[in-house]
Enzyme design. Structure first.
Site, mmCIF file in Angstrom:
data_model
loop_
_atom_site.group_PDB
_atom_site.id
_atom_site.type_symbol
_atom_site.label_atom_id
_atom_site.label_comp_id
_atom_site.label_asym_id
_atom_site.label_seq_id
_atom_site.Cartn_x
_atom_site.Cartn_y
_atom_site.Cartn_z
ATOM 1 N N HIS A 112 0.825 -1.215 0.000
ATOM 2 C CA HIS A 112 0.000 0.000 0.000
ATOM 3 C C HIS A 112 0.855 1.260 0.000
ATOM 4 O O HIS A 112 0.348 2.348 0.303
ATOM 5 C CB HIS A 112 -0.936 0.005 1.215
ATOM 6 C CG HIS A 112 -2.019 -1.034 1.095
ATOM 7 N ND1 HIS A 112 -2.830 -1.386 2.147
ATOM 8 C CD2 HIS A 112 -2.422 -1.811 0.060
ATOM 9 C CE1 HIS A 112 -3.686 -2.322 1.748
ATOM 10 N NE2 HIS A 112 -3.452 -2.611 0.491
ATOM 11 N N GLY A 179 -2.212 -9.302 12.418
ATOM 12 C CA GLY A 179 -2.706 -7.945 12.684
ATOM 13 C C GLY A 179 -3.503 -7.318 11.563
ATOM 14 O O GLY A 179 -3.403 -6.115 11.318
ATOM 15 N N LEU A 205 -5.357 -10.080 17.249
ATOM 16 C CA LEU A 205 -5.915 -9.847 18.596
ATOM 17 C C LEU A 205 -7.222 -10.601 18.772
ATOM 18 O O LEU A 205 -7.522 -11.128 19.836
ATOM 19 C CB LEU A 205 -6.127 -8.336 18.796
ATOM 20 C CG LEU A 205 -6.539 -7.907 20.205
ATOM 21 C CD1 LEU A 205 -5.418 -8.241 21.195
ATOM 22 C CD2 LEU A 205 -6.848 -6.406 20.262
ATOM 23 N N ALA A 222 -0.045 -8.852 19.462
ATOM 24 C CA ALA A 222 1.052 -9.292 18.586
ATOM 25 C C ALA A 222 2.383 -9.402 19.326
ATOM 26 O O ALA A 222 3.175 -10.328 19.067
ATOM 27 C CB ALA A 222 1.192 -8.314 17.416
HETATM 28 N N1 APR Z 1 -2.094 -7.257 18.202
HETATM 29 C C1 APR Z 1 -2.581 -7.991 17.174
HETATM 30 N N2 APR Z 1 -3.642 -7.612 16.417
HETATM 31 C C2 APR Z 1 -4.226 -6.438 16.729
HETATM 32 C C3 APR Z 1 -3.776 -5.617 17.781
HETATM 33 C C4 APR Z 1 -2.655 -6.065 18.530
HETATM 34 N N3 APR Z 1 -2.167 -5.352 19.556
HETATM 35 N N4 APR Z 1 -4.576 -4.512 17.842
HETATM 36 C C5 APR Z 1 -5.482 -4.647 16.860
HETATM 37 N N5 APR Z 1 -5.287 -5.810 16.191
HETATM 38 C C6 APR Z 1 -6.022 -6.341 15.054
HETATM 39 C C7 APR Z 1 -7.487 -5.981 15.061
HETATM 40 O O1 APR Z 1 -8.226 -6.961 15.770
HETATM 41 C C8 APR Z 1 -7.827 -6.016 13.567
HETATM 42 O O2 APR Z 1 -8.245 -7.322 13.180
HETATM 43 O O3 APR Z 1 -5.489 -5.763 13.883
HETATM 44 C C9 APR Z 1 -6.514 -5.697 12.881
HETATM 45 C C10 APR Z 1 -6.478 -4.324 12.269
HETATM 46 O O4 APR Z 1 -7.448 -4.284 11.250
HETATM 47 P P1 APR Z 1 -7.638 -2.925 10.432
HETATM 48 O O5 APR Z 1 -7.740 -1.783 11.363
HETATM 49 O O6 APR Z 1 -8.741 -3.177 9.448
HETATM 50 O O7 APR Z 1 -6.266 -2.743 9.648
HETATM 51 P P2 APR Z 1 -5.795 -3.525 8.359
HETATM 52 O O8 APR Z 1 -6.351 -4.911 8.318
HETATM 53 O O9 APR Z 1 -4.308 -3.390 8.295
HETATM 54 O O10 APR Z 1 -6.444 -2.658 7.169
HETATM 55 C C11 APR Z 1 -6.101 -3.007 5.853
HETATM 56 O O11 APR Z 1 -7.279 -1.075 5.025
HETATM 57 O O12 APR Z 1 -7.780 1.113 5.368
HETATM 58 C C12 APR Z 1 -7.024 0.272 4.619
HETATM 59 O O13 APR Z 1 -4.992 0.754 3.567
HETATM 60 C C13 APR Z 1 -5.567 0.531 4.819
HETATM 61 O O14 APR Z 1 -3.756 -1.040 4.914
HETATM 62 C C14 APR Z 1 -5.040 -0.749 5.438
HETATM 63 C C15 APR Z 1 -6.058 -1.776 4.993
#
Ligand code: APR
Length: 239
Positions: A112, A179, A205, A222
């Site tokens: 990204h 994550g 998580l 994590a």
């Molecule tokens: N340890 C492990 N996992 C975690 C923690 C933690 N401390 N805190 C949060 N999470 C998990 C949440 O439960 C969730 O499932 O991380 C995940 C984050 O999900 P999103 O906020 O949707 O982020 P992501 O999956 O990276 O989003 C993907 O969406 O908005 C676009 O471009 C943006 O790259 C991003 C893409």
């Protein structure tokens, strides 16, 4: 499948950087609870109000310069896995922060884009960029005033490095997803692509959209579950 020598692909999302102090996107306190994707993370948003988009990314880029924002134990464990695993380890991250690289990961694809890079709309050059961007910032290469945008993949744009990613997914024997909520494609579809030929493990998580597709799901923060899993993997491989 003999996990002891197979290549590994690790997909990471915002959750791996959460304990480094960076917000996720879809958690209740996430970025998309504060601001709308349509206002800051699409080409249309940039065409409509570039100053607002620059402001959004300037704030996130500045966070990376905060001395409190450093790679955490999960980033560091993945860098150690790359150093010690007897086959290739590739990190494919959806994250635009620089924490995997700062942790020492070398085989790393940011699908990204990266907060630490800008790209010129006129000459298409991409360049490292640490400071704020504005509509007046000239491109250092073609001098186009206001020609620079964040080198970030916005919604509706093609992710980066997809050919290399697809090749690595086809070759891997172990696929880890760390994550990520499994909301955004194509990353959310990777587990379905590898299920026929690789062991798949989700480390998150809480259960994600795609949890049911994984052979194994490990839930917790994590910084706890990733180092423990990497230790287990390296011990099993005698690495
Ligand atoms: N340890 C492990 N996992 C975690 C923690 C933690 N401390 N805190 C949060 N999470 C998990 C949440 O439960 C969730 O499932 O991380 C995940 C984050 O999900 P999103 O906020 O949707 O982020 P992501 O999956 O990276 O989003 C993907 O969406 O908005 C676009 O471009 C943006 O790259 C991003 C893409």
């Amino acid at each position: 499948m003999t996990p002891l020598v197979d290549p590994i692909v690790v997909l990471t999302g915002a959750g791996i950087s959460r304990e480094s102090g960076l917000s996720t996107f879809r958690d209740p306190d996430g970025i998309w609870a504060q601001v709308r994707i349509e206002d800051v993370a699409t080409p249309e948003a940039f065409a409509r109000d570039p100053a607002r988009v620059h402001g959004f990314y300037n704030a996130r880029r500045a966070q990376l310069r905060d001395p409190a924002v450093v790679p955490n134990a999960a980033h560091l464990a993945l860098a150690e896995l790359e150093r010690r695993w007897p086959a290739e380890v590739l990190i494919v991250t959806q994250n635009v922060d620089d924490l995997h690289a700062r942790a020492g990961s070398v085989r790393l694809l940011q699908m990204h884009g990266a907060l630490g890079r800008a790209r010129c709309l006129r000459c298409a050059a991409a360049m490292p960029w640490e400071e704020d961007l504005s509509t007046a910032t000239p491109c250092p290469l073609c001098a186009e005033a206001g020609g620079l945008r964040p080198d970030i993949v916005w919604f509706g744009e093609m992710p980066m490095h997809m050919d290399a990613i697809e090749t690595a997914l086809g070759d891997c024997g172990l696929f880890l997803s760390i994550g990520t909520s499994g909301h955004v494609y194509p990353a959310a579809g990777f587990v379905a692509e590898v299920r026929g030929h690789a062991r798949t493990v989700e480390l998150n998580l809480e259960p994600s959209q795609g949890s049911a597709l994984f052979d194994e799901a490990i839930h917790g923060p994590a910084t706890a579950i990733v180092p423990a899993f990497v230790d287990r993997l390296l011990k099993a491989a005698g690495a």
